[in-house]
Design an enzyme around this catalytic site. Structure first.
Site, mmCIF file in Angstrom:
data_model
loop_
_atom_site.group_PDB
_atom_site.id
_atom_site.type_symbol
_atom_site.label_atom_id
_atom_site.label_comp_id
_atom_site.label_asym_id
_atom_site.label_seq_id
_atom_site.Cartn_x
_atom_site.Cartn_y
_atom_site.Cartn_z
ATOM 1 N N HIS A 19 0.811 -1.212 0.000
ATOM 2 C CA HIS A 19 0.000 0.000 0.000
ATOM 3 C C HIS A 19 0.851 1.271 0.000
ATOM 4 O O HIS A 19 2.030 1.247 0.331
ATOM 5 C CB HIS A 19 -0.972 0.030 1.190
ATOM 6 C CG HIS A 19 -0.327 0.023 2.538
ATOM 7 N ND1 HIS A 19 -0.107 -1.126 3.257
ATOM 8 C CD2 HIS A 19 0.156 1.032 3.315
ATOM 9 C CE1 HIS A 19 0.463 -0.826 4.412
ATOM 10 N NE2 HIS A 19 0.641 0.476 4.475
ATOM 11 N N HIS A 91 3.913 7.168 3.610
ATOM 12 C CA HIS A 91 4.863 6.071 3.433
ATOM 13 C C HIS A 91 4.379 5.092 2.375
ATOM 14 O O HIS A 91 3.224 5.152 1.953
ATOM 15 C CB HIS A 91 5.131 5.334 4.761
ATOM 16 C CG HIS A 91 3.952 4.586 5.341
ATOM 17 N ND1 HIS A 91 3.119 5.131 6.295
ATOM 18 C CD2 HIS A 91 3.466 3.341 5.108
ATOM 19 C CE1 HIS A 91 2.191 4.252 6.632
ATOM 20 N NE2 HIS A 91 2.367 3.150 5.920
ATOM 21 N N GLU A 142 7.722 1.080 4.839
ATOM 22 C CA GLU A 142 7.233 0.069 5.788
ATOM 23 C C GLU A 142 7.426 -1.290 5.139
ATOM 24 O O GLU A 142 7.195 -1.460 3.948
ATOM 25 C CB GLU A 142 5.739 0.327 6.045
ATOM 26 C CG GLU A 142 5.067 -0.706 6.927
ATOM 27 C CD GLU A 142 3.566 -0.430 7.105
ATOM 28 O OE1 GLU A 142 2.983 0.344 6.319
ATOM 29 O OE2 GLU A 142 2.985 -1.002 8.040
HETATM 30 CO CO CO Z 1 1.206 1.369 6.291
#
Ligand code: CO
Length: 144
Positions: A19, A91, A142
């Site tokens: 994502h 992010h 991440e």
């Molecule tokens: Co995230």
């Protein structure tokens, strides 16, 4: 395509994209925007208490957007919104088969992890960690 031939030898062997997270000042406005302007399917909003945020997912088939709204001042997202009042990309998240091994790989490669050595826990109980953007060409990444 992930280069699987080379992939076994790298510190953080990524197998896919998960994502992009977007910080938003108003979750309902953002959910409506992606629903009404782009016709995207949106999850119900939910609270991630450990991070003091409210979130919703925008589903895009093989990937998703993560909309994040801070709850109160204690959230890292509220600091981001102080600098970017309209919101913006916060992010990206990449997938690996083994988060613990990837975290070890990151440390050995000199990529600092945010929040120390322990893995963080996502809202679905999944292991994850973030790397310091100063070590990752300015992008907060991440790993999940
Ligand atoms: Co995230």
């Amino acid at each position: 395509m992930v280069n699987t031939e080379q992939n076994g030898d790298v510190p953080i062997p990524v197998i896919g994209f998960d994502h992009v997270a977007i910080a938003v000042p108003d979750l309902e406005v953002a959910m409506k925007f992606y629903g009404e302007k782009f016709g995207c399917e949106i999850s119900k909003p939910f609270i991630v208490g450990t991070q003091n945020i409210r979130m919703a997912y925008v589903y895009l088939g093989n990937a998703k957007l993560e909309l994040m709204e801070p709850m109160g001042e204690g959230s890292p997202i509220s600091k981001f919104l102080e600098r970017n009042p309209q919101g913006g990309i916060h992010h990206i998240c990449l997938k690996v088969p083994d988060v613990e091994a990837a975290a070890e790989g990151a440390s050995q490669a000199g990529l600092r992890r945010l929040g120390g050595d322990k893995l963080a826990e996502g809202h679905e109980g999944q292991d994850l960690f973030f790397m310091h953007p100063k070590d990752t060409l300015g992008t907060l990444i991440e790993i999940e």
